[in-house]
Scaffold this motif. Sequence first.
Motif, PDB file in Angstrom:
ATOM      1  N   PHE A  51       0.831  -1.200   0.000  1.00  0.00           N
ATOM      2  CA  PHE A  51       0.000   0.000   0.000  1.00  0.00           C
ATOM      3  C   PHE A  51       0.865   1.249   0.000  1.00  0.00           C
ATOM      4  O   PHE A  51       1.815   1.359   0.772  1.00  0.00           O
ATOM      5  CB  PHE A  51      -0.920   0.000   1.215  1.00  0.00           C
ATOM      6  N   ASN A  52       0.522   2.196  -0.873  1.00  0.00           N
ATOM      7  CA  ASN A  52       1.245   3.459  -0.968  1.00  0.00           C
ATOM      8  C   ASN A  52       0.261   4.586  -0.679  1.00  0.00           C
ATOM      9  O   ASN A  52      -0.479   5.011  -1.545  1.00  0.00           O
ATOM     10  CB  ASN A  52       1.852   3.611  -2.369  1.00  0.00           C
ATOM     11  N   GLY A  53       0.252   5.046   0.555  1.00  0.00           N
ATOM     12  CA  GLY A  53      -0.684   6.101   0.933  1.00  0.00           C
ATOM     13  C   GLY A  53      -0.143   7.475   0.597  1.00  0.00           C
ATOM     14  O   GLY A  53       0.012   8.332   1.476  1.00  0.00           O
ATOM     15  N   ASP A  54       0.142   7.698  -0.688  1.00  0.00           N
ATOM     16  CA  ASP A  54       0.722   8.966  -1.114  1.00  0.00           C
ATOM     17  C   ASP A  54      -0.342  10.061  -1.175  1.00  0.00           C
ATOM     18  O   ASP A  54      -1.528   9.831  -0.936  1.00  0.00           O
ATOM     19  CB  ASP A  54       1.432   8.814  -2.465  1.00  0.00           C
ATOM     20  N   LYS A  55       0.095  11.274  -1.501  1.00  0.00           N
ATOM     21  CA  LYS A  55      -0.808  12.421  -1.502  1.00  0.00           C
ATOM     22  C   LYS A  55      -1.945  12.239  -2.493  1.00  0.00           C
ATOM     23  O   LYS A  55      -3.097  12.577  -2.199  1.00  0.00           O
ATOM     24  CB  LYS A  55      -0.033  13.697  -1.823  1.00  0.00           C
ATOM     25  N   ASP A  56      -1.647  11.710  -3.685  1.00  0.00           N
ATOM     26  CA  ASP A  56      -2.693  11.539  -4.687  1.00  0.00           C
ATOM     27  C   ASP A  56      -3.766  10.576  -4.202  1.00  0.00           C
ATOM     28  O   ASP A  56      -4.962  10.820  -4.381  1.00  0.00           O
ATOM     29  CB  ASP A  56      -2.089  11.027  -6.003  1.00  0.00           C
ATOM     30  N   THR A  57      -3.353   9.478  -3.569  1.00  0.00           N
ATOM     31  CA  THR A  57      -4.312   8.511  -3.032  1.00  0.00           C
ATOM     32  C   THR A  57      -5.189   9.152  -1.961  1.00  0.00           C
ATOM     33  O   THR A  57      -6.423   9.014  -1.977  1.00  0.00           O
ATOM     34  CB  THR A  57      -3.580   7.293  -2.450  1.00  0.00           C
TER      35      THR A  57
END
Length: 217
Positions: A51-57
């Motif tokens: 899981f990549n909880g980046d800004k876009d997500t």
Amino acid sequence: MNDDAIKKLLDLLNNQKKPERFKIRDLDVETVTKMLYLCYQKEVGNRRIAFNGDKDTKDKIEKTAKWITGDYKVGLMVYGSVGNGKTTLLRSINLLLKSMYSPDRGWDENLSIEYVTAIEIFNITKSDDQHRYKRIKDCDVLFIDDLGVEPITAKVWGNEISPITDIIYHRYDEQLCTIITSNLSDEALKERYGLRMADRMVEMFDSINSSGVSYRQ
């Protein structure tokens, strides 16, 4: 001028029930944002991807939670290039609603929910499965993934029909909640489905741009 007739008409119009699209009414936007975030994590985990909880997500989840709890357009379009989480977001909304509104979950409202890809709609049309096709057209909440990859028309018993156009027009008329993903831009949608369809979609759908690089790289 017959004022009594005008008054009767106004009373009739004012008493008519205004069609309302589904929204989550009993939870605040912060709670729904957190719940949707958890569903998104679950969907990513189901595919054995980190899981990549980046800004876009986070931005996509927050905007979606705001839309699904607020008074916005009857439809939501999530668009952008391939591989950046559109389908995951769609599946996350579906998971959230089915978790909340299935008959055994305890919420007051039960929803009829259908999740299909655009290609599945085409194949259902070709197979002449009228019962499933009607469920898709009339359900309370419809998810359509990958709009634009399906053939535009299908022949059924010698008749040529455009299933996506038919479904969108129907749900536009009935003001039914419809959530879609697509890789196509506004101009590409207009070129593929025609000006009339594109014009209705502008009125019907709010949009979220799923930007960023592909998570599959």
